[in-house]
Write a protein that holds these residues in place. Sequence first.
Motif, PDB file in Angstrom:
ATOM      1  N   ALA A  95       0.734  -1.237  -0.431  1.00 51.20           N
ATOM      2  CA  ALA A  95      -0.048   0.292   0.138  1.00 51.20           C
ATOM      3  C   ALA A  95       0.927   1.656  -0.444  1.00 51.20           C
ATOM      4  N   GLY A  96       2.135   1.205   0.520  1.00 47.32           N
ATOM      5  CA  GLY A  96       2.994   2.796   0.928  1.00 47.32           C
ATOM      6  C   GLY A  96       3.550   2.708  -0.307  1.00 47.32           C
TER       7      GLY A  96
ATOM      8  N   ARG B 113       1.412   6.578  -7.013  1.00 45.67           N
ATOM      9  CA  ARG B 113       0.675   7.532  -7.186  1.00 45.67           C
ATOM     10  C   ARG B 113       0.728   8.908  -7.406  1.00 45.67           C
ATOM     11  N   LEU B 114       1.162   9.148  -6.182  1.00 48.71           N
ATOM     12  CA  LEU B 114       1.613  10.520  -6.242  1.00 48.71           C
ATOM     13  C   LEU B 114       2.382  11.150  -6.662  1.00 48.71           C
TER      14      LEU B 114
ATOM     15  N   TRP C 122       1.465  15.099  -9.188  1.00 48.75           N
ATOM     16  CA  TRP C 122       2.508  15.483  -9.200  1.00 48.75           C
ATOM     17  C   TRP C 122       3.248  15.880  -9.882  1.00 48.75           C
ATOM     18  N   HIS C 123       3.940  15.365 -11.259  1.00 50.85           N
ATOM     19  CA  HIS C 123       4.055  15.232 -12.179  1.00 50.85           C
ATOM     20  C   HIS C 123       3.476  15.689 -13.187  1.00 50.85           C
ATOM     21  N   PHE C 124       2.082  15.811 -13.667  1.00 48.90           N
ATOM     22  CA  PHE C 124       1.571  16.490 -14.700  1.00 48.90           C
ATOM     23  C   PHE C 124       0.684  17.372 -13.959  1.00 48.90           C
ATOM     24  N   TYR C 125       0.524  17.232 -13.074  1.00 52.17           N
ATOM     25  CA  TYR C 125       0.293  19.084 -11.992  1.00 52.17           C
ATOM     26  C   TYR C 125       1.246  19.821 -12.338  1.00 52.17           C
TER      27      TYR C 125
ATOM     28  N   LEU D 103      -7.260  10.166  -4.296  1.00 49.95           N
ATOM     29  CA  LEU D 103      -6.236  10.326  -4.895  1.00 49.95           C
ATOM     30  C   LEU D 103      -6.454   9.328  -5.854  1.00 49.95           C
ATOM     31  N   GLN D 104      -7.500   8.465  -5.711  1.00 44.85           N
ATOM     32  CA  GLN D 104      -7.494   7.577  -7.310  1.00 44.85           C
ATOM     33  C   GLN D 104      -7.731   7.761  -7.423  1.00 44.85           C
TER      34      GLN D 104
END
Length: 670
Positions: free
Chosen positions: A98-99, A105-106, A110-113, A135-136
Amino acid sequence: MHSYHHWHPLALPDTTLLRAGWFLIQGTLHARYPRGETRLRWQCGQETWHEQILPVTRRGTLLELVWLPVGATEVGLLASSEGTEYQLSIVRFAQVSAGNSLMRRLRRVWHFYQRLDAQKRKRLGLSWHLWFTDLQQAYQLVGKIRDDRPLHAYEHWLANFDTVQPGERRLIDRLLARWGNLPHVCLHLVKGGDEASRQRTLTSIAALCYPTTHITVLEQPPAAHRPVGEWQWAIPVGAELAPAALVWLSHQLRQTPNAQWIYGDHDLLDGKGKRHSPDFKPDWNETLLQSQNYIGWCGLWREQGDKSIPQDGAESYRGWFQLARQLAPQEIAHIPALLMHVPDTLPMQDSYESLAAMLQDLPVGVTLESAPHGICRWRWPLPAELPRVSVIIPTRNGLAHLRPRIGSLVQHTCYPNVEIMVMDNQSDDPETLAYFAHISKEYGVQVISWDHPFNYSAINNAGVREATGEFICLLNDDTEVINPLWLDEMVSHLLRPGVGIVGARLYYGDGRVQHAGDAVGPGGCADHFHSGLAADEPGYQRRAVSAQELSAVTAACLLTPRELYLSLNGLDEVNLPVAFNDVDYCLRVGEAGWRIVWTPFAELYHHESVSRGKDVTPEQLARSRGELRYMKKRWARRLKHDPAYNPNLSYDRPDFSLSHTPNVVLPWTS
């Protein structure tokens, strides 16, 4: 072409998933033809199947996290393409913690943001707090951008980018109140139609996000009534206006207050009212309008005493020609938004026959001809004394390619006043050297030695300095004449006022289109329009078969005045010795105020790069990267918007597919 589906099973740790969790899928996917969706598919229970679309990048990279529930079985990938040549390689399918999933995913979000500006984030729905609240969902949103699959699902595009939400209507109302001094618009309902069609049109007018005090609707024959309002718009009965159509008009007039004619994009309505076939248009393009009525019904003009209200498609087309003759290009503006939805049963007459009957005052010497796909071909006149054309052909030991090229040029080119110049770049093959002597004696070809390392720009510049022609034709040694009148066609366009470059339609050896002009920006820097298209296909909105103005054309066959070439210092032999020099030259010509015209009626084969080959050595690759960096720096602003393309279309590749992130700023959200 049929769509083919490919099933690729994936092995779970156990036959049935006993513990829900995150799985990482990593691999590569390549298809020769455009691919469709790639979906993860699994079964829960006896008959229930579940699917999830997986994004695949332009390079074919698949790297995606997916959540599989307890009980998942029969897990696999279902991929589709428009051809059978297809290759998928999965290198990893494994459960992750999960970690690990959270961090992956973060990082992607963040890259696309960071990459997207505020406007694109808003249109995508990627707000900063979504990272924490869902987040999903944020991960799935950026997956839409990561996926390089051509976007053909128009209804999905409309839902994401063309729906005015209730909250946005409030923003529009506040915006219009703040602007004040809004233009008055007179909407003229034309072409009759049944009562149901009339009501659809009137309903769309009533739903406009615009004060009714600034709208006049006329249904009577306009001959008995002087137009009312500052701006006029002829609306065929049955067509529907977009709710924000007049908001866009007001916004455009704030950007270009001197505009006298403004047109927008449109799409079609089927019998059930479903929208389809969007026509995303280029900015003002006189040569394209001569080929076809690309404006259609979606144009507004300021009230003018001599401009009548068109009653059918033919009159509409004639009206646009009248405006084009009266107005300067700076007085014509294009709104890159869907302003109108036109019934697909309503013909837009733009054929040779209708145009020839309408236009009585053509430019001197111009004749019109019918061309395939309903295109109107304008034949521009040639003077009695033809300008001399110097054809410059760089080569090196290219006898196998050069012999048929010189033969086709000499034997199959009707244009008589030609000077052929072969620029020999260090050839040492005895047969090639003997052929040089032969063509010099037999055909009067000038063979000029250029004894320096390969530099395409410098070779051509040297040739132009030696040339005696008024016009220069840069021609690759891997081209071959198809149409004997190719040079007549190109010269006739170059003699038109304001034209500085003319390009040709080039084909691969198998007959598919290789070059129908260049897009500048889409594809990263510059790329060919309609590459790979079948020769008899019209392309997007018939643009593969229409003469038109573009940002650039390839120097594999490029015609330009020698004086203009020299005044702009020719091709850039310092920064662009091999690649992009032709695009850079075209952009500098355009920057100087000249037009670049591409014509489909000058046709040659282009056996691309057979003489020089591809960049493979470290030195070649480094040089290629340096040229690309220079272009992106020198033309940074220009690469963001190609006036011959449309910001609603994909800038990942110039294939006229819909953009996952349209580069259009909505006035009410900026």
